[in-house]
Design a protein around this motif. Structure first.
Motif, mmCIF file in Angstrom:
data_model
loop_
_atom_site.group_PDB
_atom_site.id
_atom_site.type_symbol
_atom_site.label_atom_id
_atom_site.label_comp_id
_atom_site.label_asym_id
_atom_site.label_seq_id
_atom_site.Cartn_x
_atom_site.Cartn_y
_atom_site.Cartn_z
ATOM 1 N N VAL B 9 0.867 -1.181 0.000
ATOM 2 C CA VAL B 9 0.000 0.000 0.000
ATOM 3 C C VAL B 9 0.904 1.231 0.000
ATOM 4 C CG1 VAL B 9 -1.773 1.301 1.231
ATOM 5 C CG2 VAL B 9 -1.865 -1.191 1.190
ATOM 6 N N PRO B 10 0.907 1.955 -1.119
ATOM 7 C CA PRO B 10 1.877 3.040 -1.236
ATOM 8 C C PRO B 10 1.511 4.238 -0.359
ATOM 9 C CG PRO B 10 0.478 2.936 -3.186
ATOM 10 C CD PRO B 10 0.073 1.790 -2.314
ATOM 11 N N THR B 16 -7.941 4.534 -1.695
ATOM 12 C CA THR B 16 -7.935 3.360 -2.566
ATOM 13 C C THR B 16 -8.693 3.652 -3.853
ATOM 14 O OG1 THR B 16 -7.827 1.911 -0.672
ATOM 15 C CG2 THR B 16 -8.590 0.931 -2.715
ATOM 16 N N ARG B 19 -6.643 5.835 -6.089
ATOM 17 C CA ARG B 19 -5.527 5.083 -6.659
ATOM 18 C C ARG B 19 -6.029 4.116 -7.726
ATOM 19 N NH1 ARG B 19 -3.891 2.721 -2.181
ATOM 20 N NH2 ARG B 19 -3.078 4.664 -1.346
ATOM 21 N N ARG B 20 -7.175 3.474 -7.430
ATOM 22 C CA ARG B 20 -7.746 2.516 -8.373
ATOM 23 C C ARG B 20 -8.026 3.175 -9.714
ATOM 24 N NH1 ARG B 20 -12.561 -1.493 -6.946
ATOM 25 N NH2 ARG B 20 -10.871 -2.968 -7.127
ATOM 26 N N ASN B 21 -8.515 4.408 -9.663
ATOM 27 C CA ASN B 21 -8.972 5.038 -10.898
ATOM 28 C C ASN B 21 -7.922 5.903 -11.582
ATOM 29 O OD1 ASN B 21 -11.507 3.839 -10.981
ATOM 30 N ND2 ASN B 21 -12.288 5.258 -9.453
ATOM 31 N N ARG B 22 -6.678 5.763 -11.158
ATOM 32 C CA ARG B 22 -5.631 6.517 -11.847
ATOM 33 C C ARG B 22 -5.535 6.078 -13.293
ATOM 34 N NH1 ARG B 22 -0.378 6.470 -8.113
ATOM 35 N NH2 ARG B 22 -0.822 4.285 -8.445
ATOM 36 N N LEU B 24 -3.910 4.936 -16.679
ATOM 37 C CA LEU B 24 -2.742 4.077 -16.855
ATOM 38 C C LEU B 24 -2.052 4.319 -18.187
ATOM 39 C CD1 LEU B 24 -4.167 0.627 -15.640
ATOM 40 C CD2 LEU B 24 -2.890 2.338 -14.309
#
Lengths: 204, 204
Positions: B9-10, B16, B19-22, B24
């Motif tokens: 876990v950064p 969360t 982070r999930r929806n960053r 790519l």
């Protein structure tokens, strides 16, 4: 995509055209992403050729319904409505299979997987499809639910012009032996490594 | 597809969900088959999410028109007609690009490739698409037609929620450094090795 001339001309008595059009057994394996995604991309090509295409999902994905399934069902409807592309069937193993009238037994995934394989054998014998995608088929094989020697025998002796694409990690060496095209997808870097979870549109 | 919890876990101050929806940056590289096919399969998922998707083909394929192009154009029409899925654009570099009114110069592929990249930069700045597929983009970069440092700078600083998928062999290490997801497709076995040429429905 490899281009140009093949480096070997085999002594198999076939003309170039016959050899070119031989049905292929393809395997996408390895621990990386893209095995199934590339198989479904291939199914798009089959659809465009007007082939009857069938996808069999042997393992539940993180999200039960993949975006590809919706897209393919839409493309399949276009075939029915306008004759564009080929007919597409998408089957997944949940509680049994969609073609089975009896309810599957959630307790017996092994029996469900085997009944899926039996259906595929029947369809291959009937030369029902131009392309079969057996998605994540390596798992029920590796778990001993489906006999690899039987798989090899059925696929080696299939008649007509039926392409088969199998995906999944740790494909059995006996399967690789009889495959025409094998690609290994290797993970070099994945967002999970940096603590990022899967997201819609990317993983499903 | 990796499942379950990420192992790290950064400490990046993001929730969360954030982070999930960053968005790519993804790269499919290696000498094997399936790089582009998997990228187009991913585009199907984007279409299903309703994202505006754009494909840019930087290198001619063995057959100029891929089955996927026809399938995507059909899906894009469905978006227009019924609001199903997202809008799809498919651009390929032939004699110039389809958005350009001037005729491209067949003699100057380098200039055409660069003008394609300039258009992508404009669209990224305008946050025009949810997913960009830059198919076989590694080649014009490797040939020096498009500056890798500029690519890294543009992609690293893109705003909004724009996923980018780049395909092609020998991806530049600088690109891999900034990528979130890198998969290497390795050829284990290919029909060309046995003297078989490519065939329709499989290679295009």
């Amino acid at each position: 995509m490899p281009k140009g001339q093949p480096s070997i001309v085999p002594d198999d008595g076939l003309t170039t055209r016959q050899r070119r059009n031989r049905p292929l057994l393809m395997v996408n394996t390895g621990d990386g992403k893209g095995k199934s995604t590339a198989a479904f991309g291939l199914a798009l090509r089959g659809w465009n050729q007007g082939w009857p295409v069938a996808v069999f999902q042997f393992v539940k994905s993180a999200k039960w319904r993949l975006g590809e399934q919706t897209a393919f069902e839409t493309l399949g409807e276009l075939h029915t409505a306008r004759g564009t592309g080929g007919p597409i069937e998408w089957h997944k193993m949940g509680s049994g299979w969609s073609w089975s009238r009896k309810e599957g037994n959630d307790e017996d995934h092994a029996a469900d997987a085997l009944s899926g394989w039996r259906e595929i054998q029947r369809r291959l014998a009937a030369e029902q499809h131009g392309l079969y995608v057996l998605d994540e088929f390596t798992y029920p094989v590796n778990w001993g639910w489906i006999d690899i020697d039987e798989v090899v025998d059925t696929l080696s002796h299939r008649t007509g012009h039926q392409h088969v694409m199998i995906t999944g990690r740790r494909a059995d060496p006996k399967l690789l032996d009889i495959a025409d095209l094998v690609t290994e997808m290797t993970k070099i870097k994945h967002p999970m490594d940096a603590g990022q979870k899967g997201q819609r549109g990317i993983e499903w």
